[in-house]
Design an enzyme around this catalytic site. Structure first.
Site, PDB file in Angstrom:
ATOM      1  N   GLY A 220     146.689  10.616  62.326  1.00  0.00           N
ATOM      2  CA  GLY A 220     147.606  11.567  62.821  1.00  0.00           C
ATOM      3  C   GLY A 220     147.908  12.859  62.061  1.00  0.00           C
ATOM      4  O   GLY A 220     147.122  13.442  61.329  1.00  0.00           O
ATOM      5  N   SER A 221     148.962  13.421  62.509  1.00  0.00           N
ATOM      6  CA  SER A 221     149.520  14.565  61.700  1.00  0.00           C
ATOM      7  C   SER A 221     149.613  14.779  60.278  1.00  0.00           C
ATOM      8  O   SER A 221     149.713  15.592  59.670  1.00  0.00           O
ATOM      9  CB  SER A 221     150.658  15.135  62.644  1.00  0.00           C
ATOM     10  OG  SER A 221     150.487  15.505  63.945  1.00  0.00           O
TER      11      SER A 221
END
Length: 491
Positions: A220-221
């Site tokens: 993810g981020s």
């Protein structure tokens, strides 16, 4: 000598020669095969005839040996806080062999390693019983306790890895749910039952999976830290506060699909600092697309992606794909599409940023010792790569500090300590149908500028309310506790 006696002598000589040939064949040619033969219990009986050496953390053993209550194996392995330490120790079982440090360093622990020949010879001469050597780890007991307790209190599944950036020493390596290796260290029916209960076919939670090293998740981020590093290293942007060329909406090349952000956040032409603070998908997706697959892949590899790590326990290779088009590269650059990472890998990312761009090879064994504590082998820190220049690393440190000071990572703040971090909430399941993974990576810097610890935490909780899942909410508090444990242990 008459003819009959000569024949008898020749025949006897041939018998003796055949015996010598057979004896040498068995001792030298077939020795290894016979020693490893599953039906040859003599080797196993000798292996368990004396106590194993210990695995050591902070000067204290986390393993032991106890007399077996039945059978022809005299000693069996015991563990202190076995479930907490299992991802480090692995197991040693009379019935099911061993894994991880127990398996890799079995020769030292049993005393059978060739490097212990001189020690064993002296013990034999003096009549001292044979004894195994010790494996001294790099682990920090307080950090491990904070990591495992945090995961257990959270429930679900997850993992934590903490590294010392300047050396690569592994300070914490926790996985949850876990198992107690003592429960099947013997050879009885109860050991067999305990083993069977832990197998994935009988336990969907798969407690014997070392999630810190052997599970790859979409990061993810948190992967945006790698993308920001690539932007700085390739000169696409030169500072944290330079505005990026980031229209909103941004349509992914070759599609009619915009790369959306979470909520109404200020991502249009945002600076790198603001984009990391607010976690702008559109900004970092476009950076990945602008740089292209080759440059993004090259930067990811500098951080350790696409290579197995050996600590010495093997860690799965994290993945950043090759031969992607611009849109696929964009999605991969925000930690989705094919991108996948182990918790160890993401701790390595945070560690390299914290140590001014230098990535040290991670390791968890500091020293191997003989039974009288003489050193047999000492691990020396080893530089693995330079993903960032010192100047760019310091820019990225400053950006990650903003995430903690006034972005999505405020739950990781520590009084009197500078903390940098990045949250991540990674999609999971077909069409993002399952609960997402909550990530947090971070580092701490002391007032003297040193960085004693970098941490990665991932949480997968199928039972949590989907709207409550975030890296800042679930994973950052655990990272904070682990960092505090390391800092306090150094006072």
């Amino acid at each position: 000598m008459n003819k009959p006696l000569r024949r008898i002598a020749i025949f006897c000589g041939l018998l003796i020669l055949a015996l010598l040939i057979r004896d040498n064949y068995l001792q030298y040619v077939k020795a290894d095969q016979l020693a490893s033969e599953k039906d040859n219990r003599r080797v196993a009986i000798e292996r368990y005839a004396h106590p194993r050496g210990d695995i050591i953390v902070d000067g204290n053993p986390i393993t032991g040996s106890a007399m077996s209550k039945s059978g022809d194996f005299k000693y069996k392995r015991t563990y202190k806080n076995g479930a907490m330490w299992a991802p480090v120790t692995g197991y040693s079982s009379q019935a099911f062999d061993g894994s991880q440090l127990e398996k890799i360093d079995d020769g030292i622990l049993t005393g059978n390693d060739d490097r212990l020949f001189f020690r064993n010879t002296l013990d034999m001469i003096t009549g001292k019983p044979k004894q195994g050597g010790n494996v001294v780890t790099t682990l920090n007991a307080a950090a491990q306790k904070a990591a495992y307790s945090g995961l257990a209190q959270r429930g679900g599944k997850g993992a934590v890895v903490a590294l010392e950036p300047s050396t690569g020493k592994i300070l914490a390596l926790a996985s949850y749910p876990s198992y107690d290796p003592s429960s099947f260290s013997g050879y009885s029916d109860s050991d067999a039952k305990a083993w069977n209960k832990l197998q994935k076919a009988n336990n969907p939670a798969d407690p014997m999976l070392n999630r810190a090293l052997r599970e790859t998740y979409p990061p993810g981020s948190t992967f945006k830290v790698v993308t920001a590093a690539a932007a700085l290293e390739n000169g696409l942007y030169k500072s944290a506060d330079e505005k990026t060329n980031s229209p909103l909406p941004w349509i992914m090349p070759g599609t009619t699909t915009p790369l959306k952000n979470e909520g109404n956040i200020p991502c249009k032409d945002a600076t790198l600092r603001a984009a990391l603070q607010y976690s702008c998908n559109s900004v970092f997706g476009k950076i990945g697309s602008d740089l292209g697959n080759d440059k993004m892949l090259a930067e990811a590899k500098k951080f350790g992606f696409d290579s197995e790590q050996f600590t010495p326990v093997r860690s799965n290779a994290s993945v950043f794909s090759d031969n992607m088009n611009q849109s696929q590269t964009a999605l991969s650059s925000i930690g989705q599409y094919n991108t996948a990472a182990t918790p160890l890998q993401m701790a390595m990312v945070a560690s390299a940023v914290a140590d001014d761009g230098k990535l040290m090879k991670p390791y968890m064994v500091d020293e191997l010792q003989s039974s009288n504590l003489d050193p047999v082998q000492k691990t020396q820190p080893e530089e693995m790569s330079r993903p960032l220049s010192p100047a760019n690393a310091q820019i990225l440190q400053d950006m990650m500090q903003t995430v903690v000071e006034r972005g999505t990572g405020t739950n990781a703040k520590i009084g009197g300590v500078t903390v940098g971090g990045k949250t991540g909430t990674a999609q999971h399941g077909v069409a993002n149908s399952a609960n997402p993974y909550a990530w947090f990576i971070s580092f701490a810097k002391l007032p003297d500028g040193s960085s004693p610890v970098a941490v990665a935490v991932v949480i997968e909780d199928d039972q949590a309310n989907r709207d409550d899942i975030s890296g800042g909410g679930l994973a950052a508090p655990i990272a904070k506790n682990v960092m505090e444990a390391v800092i306090n242990s150094k006072k």
